[in-house]
Write a protein that holds these residues in place. Structure first.
Motif, mmCIF file in Angstrom:
data_model
loop_
_atom_site.group_PDB
_atom_site.id
_atom_site.type_symbol
_atom_site.label_atom_id
_atom_site.label_comp_id
_atom_site.label_asym_id
_atom_site.label_seq_id
_atom_site.Cartn_x
_atom_site.Cartn_y
_atom_site.Cartn_z
ATOM 1 N N TRP A 162 43.463 36.686 36.453
ATOM 2 C CA TRP A 162 42.922 35.595 35.637
ATOM 3 C C TRP A 162 41.631 36.021 34.985
ATOM 4 O O TRP A 162 40.739 36.548 35.638
ATOM 5 N N VAL A 196 34.295 32.683 33.312
ATOM 6 C CA VAL A 196 33.364 33.403 34.178
ATOM 7 C C VAL A 196 33.757 34.884 34.254
ATOM 8 O O VAL A 196 32.918 35.778 34.087
ATOM 9 N N VAL A 197 35.037 35.151 34.482
ATOM 10 C CA VAL A 197 35.495 36.543 34.613
ATOM 11 C C VAL A 197 35.350 37.278 33.270
ATOM 12 O O VAL A 197 34.905 38.430 33.232
ATOM 13 N N ASP A 223 37.069 29.332 23.270
ATOM 14 C CA ASP A 223 35.621 29.491 23.117
ATOM 15 C C ASP A 223 35.093 30.814 23.649
ATOM 16 O O ASP A 223 34.755 31.715 22.885
ATOM 17 N N SER A 224 35.060 30.976 24.981
ATOM 18 C CA SER A 224 34.253 32.079 25.516
ATOM 19 C C SER A 224 34.817 33.470 25.218
ATOM 20 O O SER A 224 34.069 34.437 25.194
ATOM 21 N N LYS A 231 29.875 36.904 22.830
ATOM 22 C CA LYS A 231 28.740 36.699 23.735
ATOM 23 C C LYS A 231 29.221 36.963 25.155
ATOM 24 O O LYS A 231 30.190 36.323 25.606
ATOM 25 N N LYS A 246 20.592 30.438 33.053
ATOM 26 C CA LYS A 246 21.997 30.684 32.734
ATOM 27 C C LYS A 246 22.098 31.744 31.626
ATOM 28 O O LYS A 246 21.294 31.742 30.690
ATOM 29 N N LEU A 259 47.045 25.621 35.259
ATOM 30 C CA LEU A 259 45.628 25.253 35.256
ATOM 31 C C LEU A 259 45.447 23.800 35.726
ATOM 32 O O LEU A 259 46.235 22.931 35.356
ATOM 33 N N ARG A 284 31.912 20.555 35.144
ATOM 34 C CA ARG A 284 32.476 21.723 34.480
ATOM 35 C C ARG A 284 31.703 21.843 33.151
ATOM 36 O O ARG A 284 31.215 20.821 32.625
ATOM 37 N N HIS A 285 31.599 23.045 32.610
ATOM 38 C CA HIS A 285 30.803 23.236 31.393
ATOM 39 C C HIS A 285 31.217 22.237 30.289
ATOM 40 O O HIS A 285 30.379 21.560 29.692
#
Ligand code: NAD
Length: 262
Positions: free
Chosen positions: A3, A7-8, A37-38, A43, A52, A74, A164-165
């Motif tokens: 996964w 975070v990972v 998004d991430s 980034k 953070k 999920l 959660r974010h």
């Protein structure tokens, strides 16, 4: 399959950017938030007790591989948290997309693959376009922070345990919309549409902490300039702007309105 959620992906991306001065990176995001998004935009960072995302860099992946099937396992709460960022894209860039989300919310929550694929592609396209224009956040990239000024404060004040974010961002978007209405920038009805969509998506639309607590932490926000918080405020559903002149009293009044559940 490993996964690679937010975070990972952030951690692996940061390691890839520094190991041997940088090695190739492919992101395989497996949460909705990471897919929209991430994993896009480059980034990558890790947290530090002082803040953070304090240690990190900009490092673009060579490829982002997204498979909507993985979302089937999920937790529903994670799906809803990712949806907050999707709704954000509608508000900052595309009013028609916002209306589409209003109409298709049930299909999204039911993980309809056709609808989800469209929503993820559209979100990535919006983020990619913004990042292409301003990779280092000297200008329009800051618009992606809509909802994040108050959202980050909520996460930090609750030690990253309660929200959660995406949930914190949802409450932050409502607070920013309240400030915008009060400034005469946004119609009340548009704010209500945003609040209603977030609520229907099962996301928080109130800010339960005391305004003073939040105000005390805002100057420490990474994005604050000379101790003044920066706010991305909506002008309409589909358009936002960045403001560095929001007064403490305006923020307090908006937060107080956000404490009420109605
Ligand atoms: N780099 C960026 O631009 C950027 C943007 C937004 C958020 N972020 C960061 O992303 C992080 C949040 O990421 P997230 O929302 O992906 O959370 P997360 O990485 O904590 O993952 C949420 C949970 O879902 C599990 N999971 C992941 N994929 C799964 C799957 N397919 N099926 C079942 N369980 C699965 C994970 O093991 C974890 O328990 C935050 O740290 C935030 O700061 C970074």
């Amino acid at each position: 399959m490993p996964w690679a959620a937010g975070v990972v992906g952030d951690l692996a991306g940061f390691v890839a950017s520094t190991y041997m001065r940088g090695i190739s990176l492919i992101q395989v995001p497996t949460t909705l938030l990471a897919q929209v998004d991430s994993s896009v935009g480059g980034k990558v960072a890790v947290n530090h007790p002082l803040g953070k995302n304090m240690i990190g860099s900009f490092y673009q992946p060579q490829l982002v591989f997204i498979d909507v099937h993985v979302l089937k396992t999920l937790a529903p709460r994670e799906v809803r948290a990712g949806l907050a960022e999707v709704i954000k894209y509608g508000v900052i860039h595309d009013g028609d997309f916002f209306s589409y989300l209003e109409g298709q919310l049930q299909q999204i929550l039911a993980l309809d693959e056709g609808v989800l694929s469209y929503v993820i592609k559209k979100s990535c396209a919006i983020k990619a376009r913004v990042v292409e224009e301003d990779e280092r956040e000297d200008g329009v990239r800051a618009f992606l922070n809509f909802g994040h000024t108050i959202g980050h404060a909520l996460e930090a004040l609750t030690f990253y345990r309660n929200y959660r974010h995406g949930e914190a961002v949802a409450a932050g978007m409502v607070a920013a919309a309240e400030i915008a209405v009060e400034r005469g920038l946004l119609e009340e009805e548009e704010k209500n549409r945003l609040k209603k969509l977030l609520d229907r998506a099962g996301l928080p639309v109130t800010v339960p902490l005391a305004a003073d607590e939040i105000l005390s932490i805002l100057p420490r926000d990474k994005k604050a300039r000379h101790g003044r918080p920066r706010f991305v405020l909506p002008l309409a559903l589909g358009s936002v702007n960045l403001f560095e002149d929001v007064e403490t009293d305006e923020i307090r009044a908006a937060l107080e309105r956000c404490r009420k559940t109605e």
